[in-house]
Write an enzyme that holds these catalytic residues in place. Structure first.
Site, PDB file in Angstrom:
ATOM      1  N   ASP A 195       0.817  -1.219   0.000  1.00 23.03           N
ATOM      2  CA  ASP A 195       0.000   0.000   0.000  1.00 23.03           C
ATOM      3  C   ASP A 195       0.852   1.271   0.000  1.00 23.03           C
ATOM      4  OD1 ASP A 195      -2.249  -1.616  -0.020  1.00 23.03           O
ATOM      5  OD2 ASP A 195      -2.442  -1.608   2.154  1.00 23.03           O
ATOM      6  N   GLU A 196       2.061   1.155  -0.498  1.00 24.03           N
ATOM      7  CA  GLU A 196       2.966   2.300  -0.516  1.00 24.03           C
ATOM      8  C   GLU A 196       3.286   2.747  -1.942  1.00 24.03           C
ATOM      9  OE1 GLU A 196       4.224   4.180   1.737  1.00 24.03           O
ATOM     10  OE2 GLU A 196       3.879   3.139   3.627  1.00 24.03           O
TER      11      GLU A 196
END
Lengths: 283, 283, 283, 283
Positions: free
Chosen positions: D227-228
């Site tokens: 999720d980066e």
């Protein structure tokens, strides 16, 4: 636990809430949700109560019998409905399928308190989509000459499927005054503009010509006056100078689906009351 | 006609609404607005009623005396407040004046149920703006060494002006744990990010680094844990790759003003209840 | 470094971009920002270039002389403007001050490429606000009988302050056809509805009557046809059944301020071109 | 007429635009759309040009050969792509079908420059939906123990269908670092929160606990760090105190579908460039 939705409107008077809630309390109901609105302009009062019954439930008809004297005392328009009973809705559509696809998927995934027993269309384009959901597709073509008999066929379909609601999900024919009146408050249409802007045909092209910077969609109850019925919900999406009418059409599809789905959901949760030309939506 | 706002929360039980509305009805009140919420997760019940009294008004203290037995019976946290009495709010600010300017203008134009008896700042930049509204400007500078005495001065200002509310309108100092606790539920802060993203310092720069496509602002009650207090309101504005951190700062100002004004308005209309770490906002 | 904004429109032809960028490159300019739009409907081409000049800057007039032959070759409508020179704008207002307050604050905080040398009003209500900013307030009352002489006075004010732009920030008088034409493309009005819905007077009351679920505001250039000028920007805010016309007025103020500020900002950064009845906004 | 999209990034230098547009002009191209961005923070230049060729079109490889020297001169990362050639995208999904349903319908109705040759899932729930579109459904179950062989199977599917893009349309398994790296810039994921808030599992439940007033969704490129990855698009929807985690899930579905569809559309129109951890989106 059985749950019911009581929906009422009446002239405003002191004591309505106290009377109604006392009745529910005495008969063992528990209020799960309650919303009210006092229209100071018209002095009309509107209320929605969803309540559950732990024991001694008299059933929907029982509740109606219990409530009738109170309703008469205050001159109420009212309904009590079993919250678990889905609304039966026929969807009508022409060639654009985005709203239909959205409703069918939401229905199938259980997101709406709704049954869709059939779809009606004046074209055959969307028959395969409907078939994939395993429900009947009624092809009812309409021309200027055959409008009357088409509506006869349509009435037969509605009767056959015992519907509570008709959803015009980009159905491009205008219902007759007679049918509009007979189905008053039970037909939801999605109009592809931000009403009252751009009534009638080709609203995205009208929007393009006017150079608006936002376009929208409007879900409303159908009345004999075209695109003049009480508005249930509206939403918008930004436009800019680069967008052609076709781009506006595409951008609008998303907001049409969304707005129609919300209106249908609220209707099927008994959240909407008519207030003259306007709606009270206890969303 | 006198109007009051009753705000209550208590463990959920059958009969609360019936009991409360019966009391109001018997004492001649007319319910103007009523909202309730039953938190099924915690079984806690929340209610707000605004009511008017045509005749025989016992006054705010009279209503409190009438209501106390009911409140005790149900174990309620509750307040009754004269709806016409404005909240007294001191605004605190550092160097950015957009939120202050917005609040002062809304206050002066009568849009908020609010009095602003004074403004406090750790800088002198906004003194002329405050002066143009004819209210006192208290300059209370803060350094790491003088924080304790600054808070003493601040407490004196709050006491002098008998305030109900403190609004941190881009005040860039952190309140001590002691002051935060003493003023619990009475200090609203605007944080310039969409919490819980980008807590602490320079949130727009953090947002820039992460490359988000939307930025936001959050109004929340202040608690000792920095930027962790119950959220009252949030809103957002789109960002894109062309925007520098400075552009984000400018775009954010608008949404900060808007979000803070809404939170202050709701607080001053007695529309907010605490529900653990969350808020119930009867907007 | 000096910066300029080139704004042009012309019939679309192959080679425009290559020709324009080659000229800039040869004369030592560096393109900082460039946007273009090819209207396939009208075959008209629109372009905005902001460029800087590291050395040998010929100045604004020098650039105009360099560019004139290219402009003539392609039949361009065009301007070149020193990006650092603020637009001079007189703000006109009646009694509602939210847009004026917003513009004055943004101007003072340096957020707009704008100078406000004076404010004109047909009422005296906002004189103190204007005075707090230290600029002249011209009171020019208007009645049905004195409209002509009021516009003579207004023209004198505009001439005195050498303005580039007039901003009607809730100015409730209609400009005459003559003045509208003379100032074509240089007067921005904020209309308090989502045009083309609810033209003319009391749009929020019209919106209330129609029961819309969203209200809006529209910034547009003024033309002789009332509320029919090219739209620059629009935005909306949600409404619901509980809102009275007065609530809509209050909710609308926020969106009016925001929309007008954006339109003024874009105009003052030379981001807007007229495209017939529509606008191209290189925002 | 053949159309191509040129996408490039390089260190900023004077003359890039003049050089590129001169080349296109000399070879008979007409610029249909052009966008550029100069990142002043990193001094990196980004550009997208869509151009058509009336006669003498050398084809995609011919254009690449023509452009290569310019690209080398300026140190460009670049691609030229036939605008009419759809991207081939495999969609991966687990049990929630709203994003898949939306993508399939948009694909079928021609709204996306996309072909979907197959769908992969670790569950069988959505097989009937996929079957109704007449494309292969690959069931690739994943457990902690079989992750490696599942990815081998997945790689085989991707190779078989010769894909340009993988769309994780609510696929609830994390790709391995190796696969994430191998497919860098070619996997789009929809995360059901407004990143960087609420990374990881059950974001709507996290959002509920924190009491946020707005929830959102984020489409981003997948990188090994969960999720980066670089954010492509985000959008939000309002929440309030009445919404349970399940209500948030339902409300979020709509925004997830919308955000993912936009990201996929932009990717498939070659509108996205990576800028370190951020994206440049020429929407």
């Amino acid at each position: 636990m059985p749950e019911y939705v009581l929906l009422l409107s009446c002239p405003d008077r002191r004591g309505i809430v106290a009377t109604v809630t006392a009745l529910l309390f005495e008969r063992g109901a528990n209020i799960e949700e309650s919303q009210q609105f006092d229209d100071v302009g018209t002095d009309q009062f509107f209320m929605r109560i969803r309540y559950s019954v732990q024991e001694g439930d008299p059933g929907a008809d029982g509740w109606r019998a219990l409530f009738a004297p109170v309703a008469q005392q205050y001159g109420m328009d009212w309904t009590i409905r079993d919250a678990a009973r889905p609304y039966r809705a026929v969807v009508m559509v022409s060639r654009f399928g985005h709203c239909l696809n959205d409703l069918l998927f939401r229905w199938r995934s259980g997101a709406l308190n709704l049954d869709i027993p059939a779809v009606v269309s004046n074209h055959r384009d969307l028959e395969p989509l409907v078939a994939s959901y395993g429900i009947p597709f009624h092809h009812v073509p309409v021309t200027a000459d055959t409008k009357a008999e088409a509506e006869t066929a349509l009435r037969a379909v509605l009767a056959e499927h015992d519907v509570d609601l008709v959803v015009l999900a980009r159905y491009m024919q205008v219902l007759s005054d007679g049918l509009s009146s007979d189905l008053a408050g039970r037909v939801i249409n999605i109009h592809h503009s931000f009403l009252p802007s751009f009534k009638g045909a080709k609203p995205y092209h009208q929007a393009f010509e006017r150079g608006v910077k936002i376009i929208g969609a409007t879900a409303h109850y159908v009345t004999p006056a075209l695109d003049e019925g009480p508005i249930i919900e509206q939403d918008v999406v930004r436009a800019d100078h680069r967008m052609t009418p076709e781009d506006l059409v595409r951008a609008g599809e998303e907001v049409e689906s969304r707005v129609l789905a919300r209106a249908v959901r609220w209707h099927c949760e008994s959240r909407i009351l008519l207030n003259g030309r306007r709606t009270v939506v206890f969303s």
